[in-house]
Scaffold this motif. Sequence first.
Motif, PDB file in Angstrom:
ATOM      1  N   GLY A  62       9.781 -17.280  14.845  1.00 47.29           N
ATOM      2  CA  GLY A  62       9.065 -17.521  13.655  1.00 47.29           C
ATOM      3  C   GLY A  62       8.607 -15.914  12.917  1.00 47.29           C
ATOM      4  N   ASP A  63       9.112 -14.882  13.051  1.00 48.84           N
ATOM      5  CA  ASP A  63       8.626 -13.674  12.444  1.00 48.84           C
ATOM      6  C   ASP A  63       9.760 -13.149  11.748  1.00 48.84           C
ATOM      7  OD1 ASP A  63       6.628 -11.769  11.497  1.00 48.84           O
ATOM      8  OD2 ASP A  63       6.419 -10.981  13.624  1.00 48.84           O
ATOM      9  N   PRO A  64       9.908 -12.793  10.304  1.00 52.68           N
ATOM     10  CA  PRO A  64       8.664 -13.124   9.425  1.00 52.68           C
ATOM     11  C   PRO A  64       8.590 -14.541   9.069  1.00 52.68           C
ATOM     12  CG  PRO A  64      10.636 -12.102   8.224  1.00 52.68           C
ATOM     13  CD  PRO A  64      10.879 -12.399   9.648  1.00 52.68           C
ATOM     14  N   LEU A  65       7.615 -14.620   8.092  1.00 55.69           N
ATOM     15  CA  LEU A  65       7.241 -15.994   7.243  1.00 55.69           C
ATOM     16  C   LEU A  65       7.500 -15.583   5.851  1.00 55.69           C
ATOM     17  CD1 LEU A  65       3.744 -16.473   8.769  1.00 55.69           C
ATOM     18  CD2 LEU A  65       5.773 -17.386   9.686  1.00 55.69           C
ATOM     19  N   VAL A  66       8.194 -16.844   5.230  1.00 52.31           N
ATOM     20  CA  VAL A  66       8.439 -16.681   3.773  1.00 52.31           C
ATOM     21  C   VAL A  66       7.070 -17.358   3.094  1.00 52.31           C
ATOM     22  CG1 VAL A  66      10.013 -17.284   1.884  1.00 52.31           C
ATOM     23  CG2 VAL A  66      10.827 -16.344   4.176  1.00 52.31           C
ATOM     24  N   VAL A  67       6.530 -16.801   2.293  1.00 51.47           N
ATOM     25  CA  VAL A  67       5.410 -17.410   1.797  1.00 51.47           C
ATOM     26  C   VAL A  67       5.431 -17.336   0.179  1.00 51.47           C
ATOM     27  CG1 VAL A  67       2.820 -16.943   1.379  1.00 51.47           C
ATOM     28  CG2 VAL A  67       3.865 -16.464   3.362  1.00 51.47           C
ATOM     29  N   ARG A  68       5.118 -18.513  -0.614  1.00 56.40           N
ATOM     30  CA  ARG A  68       4.980 -18.455  -1.961  1.00 56.40           C
ATOM     31  C   ARG A  68       3.636 -18.580  -2.549  1.00 56.40           C
ATOM     32  NH1 ARG A  68       8.434 -19.887  -6.656  1.00 56.40           N
ATOM     33  NH2 ARG A  68      10.020 -19.194  -5.161  1.00 56.40           N
ATOM     34  N   ILE A  69       3.306 -17.573  -3.288  1.00 55.47           N
ATOM     35  CA  ILE A  69       2.032 -17.545  -4.073  1.00 55.47           C
ATOM     36  C   ILE A  69       2.174 -17.165  -5.254  1.00 55.47           C
ATOM     37  CG2 ILE A  69       1.707 -14.914  -3.565  1.00 55.47           C
ATOM     38  CD1 ILE A  69      -1.560 -16.065  -3.381  1.00 55.47           C
ATOM     39  N   GLY A  70       1.821 -18.061  -6.408  1.00 55.88           N
ATOM     40  CA  GLY A  70       2.525 -18.081  -7.739  1.00 55.88           C
ATOM     41  C   GLY A  70       3.635 -18.141  -8.113  1.00 55.88           C
ATOM     42  N   HIS A  71       4.177 -17.413  -8.688  1.00 56.00           N
ATOM     43  CA  HIS A  71       5.666 -17.350  -9.016  1.00 56.00           C
ATOM     44  C   HIS A  71       6.436 -16.322  -8.055  1.00 56.00           C
ATOM     45  CE1 HIS A  71       5.438 -20.285 -12.085  1.00 56.00           C
ATOM     46  NE2 HIS A  71       4.446 -19.410 -12.732  1.00 56.00           N
ATOM     47  N   SER A  72       5.607 -15.790  -7.276  1.00 57.56           N
ATOM     48  CA  SER A  72       6.236 -14.766  -6.312  1.00 57.56           C
ATOM     49  C   SER A  72       6.315 -15.217  -4.775  1.00 57.56           C
ATOM     50  CB  SER A  72       5.217 -13.614  -6.224  1.00 57.56           C
ATOM     51  OG  SER A  72       5.043 -12.875  -7.308  1.00 57.56           O
ATOM     52  N   THR A  73       7.480 -14.794  -4.232  1.00 57.67           N
ATOM     53  CA  THR A  73       7.814 -15.043  -2.934  1.00 57.67           C
ATOM     54  C   THR A  73       7.667 -13.866  -1.943  1.00 57.67           C
ATOM     55  OG1 THR A  73       9.193 -16.793  -3.669  1.00 57.67           O
ATOM     56  CG2 THR A  73       9.427 -16.023  -1.278  1.00 57.67           C
ATOM     57  N   PHE A  74       7.081 -13.984  -0.847  1.00 54.00           N
ATOM     58  CA  PHE A  74       7.084 -12.579   0.108  1.00 54.00           C
ATOM     59  C   PHE A  74       7.432 -13.079   1.325  1.00 54.00           C
ATOM     60  CE2 PHE A  74       3.566 -12.284  -3.244  1.00 54.00           C
ATOM     61  CZ  PHE A  74       4.051 -10.970  -3.600  1.00 54.00           C
ATOM     62  N   ALA A  75       7.744 -12.011   2.201  1.00 59.39           N
ATOM     63  CA  ALA A  75       7.965 -12.185   3.712  1.00 59.39           C
ATOM     64  C   ALA A  75       6.797 -11.309   4.170  1.00 59.39           C
ATOM     65  CB  ALA A  75       9.406 -11.418   3.971  1.00 59.39           C
ATOM     66  N   LEU A  76       6.086 -11.948   4.936  1.00 58.90           N
ATOM     67  CA  LEU A  76       5.063 -11.494   5.825  1.00 58.90           C
ATOM     68  C   LEU A  76       5.433 -11.475   7.467  1.00 58.90           C
ATOM     69  CD1 LEU A  76       1.854 -12.948   3.968  1.00 58.90           C
ATOM     70  CD2 LEU A  76       3.011 -10.661   3.473  1.00 58.90           C
ATOM     71  N   ARG A  77       4.785 -10.465   7.854  1.00 57.00           N
ATOM     72  CA  ARG A  77       5.001 -10.565   9.476  1.00 57.00           C
ATOM     73  C   ARG A  77       3.761 -11.342   9.936  1.00 57.00           C
ATOM     74  NH1 ARG A  77       4.583  -4.327  10.386  1.00 57.00           N
ATOM     75  NH2 ARG A  77       2.838  -4.465   8.950  1.00 57.00           N
ATOM     76  N   LYS A  78       3.754 -12.053  11.096  1.00 48.18           N
ATOM     77  CA  LYS A  78       3.064 -13.034  11.436  1.00 48.18           C
ATOM     78  C   LYS A  78       1.527 -12.435  11.684  1.00 48.18           C
ATOM     79  CE  LYS A  78       4.716 -15.075  15.291  1.00 48.18           C
ATOM     80  NZ  LYS A  78       5.003 -15.833  16.418  1.00 48.18           N
ATOM     81  N   ALA A  79       1.442 -11.122  12.143  1.00 46.00           N
ATOM     82  CA  ALA A  79       0.289 -10.383  12.112  1.00 46.00           C
ATOM     83  C   ALA A  79      -0.243 -10.256  10.795  1.00 46.00           C
ATOM     84  CB  ALA A  79       0.559  -8.941  12.663  1.00 46.00           C
ATOM     85  N   GLU A  80       0.250 -10.122   9.727  1.00 46.69           N
ATOM     86  CA  GLU A  80      -0.155  -9.980   8.260  1.00 46.69           C
ATOM     87  C   GLU A  80      -0.833 -11.188   8.000  1.00 46.69           C
ATOM     88  OE1 GLU A  80       2.805  -6.308   6.956  1.00 46.69           O
ATOM     89  OE2 GLU A  80       3.322  -8.297   6.536  1.00 46.69           O
ATOM     90  N   ALA A  81       0.237 -12.231   8.052  1.00 40.90           N
ATOM     91  CA  ALA A  81      -0.254 -13.786   7.741  1.00 40.90           C
ATOM     92  C   ALA A  81      -1.753 -14.135   8.576  1.00 40.90           C
ATOM     93  CB  ALA A  81       0.881 -14.655   7.907  1.00 40.90           C
TER      94      ALA A  81
END
Length: 88
Positions: A58-77
């Motif tokens: 499950g690393d990285p995670l794909v996250v949507r905030i507003g109109h942007s999509t980011f890949a975050l490491r689990k440690a960052e999330a």
Amino acid sequence: MTPTPTPTTLAEAPVGADMQIDAVQAPAEAPEWGPWLEQIGFVPGEPVRLMTRAALGGDPLVVRIGHSTFALRKAEAACIRVSATAAT
């Protein structure tokens, strides 16, 4: 009376759930993560959604905030405290 949702971290959030950012708390070993996450839009009050987790760990995670999509490491999330938003 509706119970207050228990905050969790974005790393623990269910995939596809509408969440709201409650706080960003960088770990002591990486204090620069807090300002960096806030600069790219992870600020209290913002709606956020965990779109998917990578297979096998499950690393990285794909996250949507507003109109942007980011890949975050689990440690960052894990630095991002969230709670479920009310269904409309």
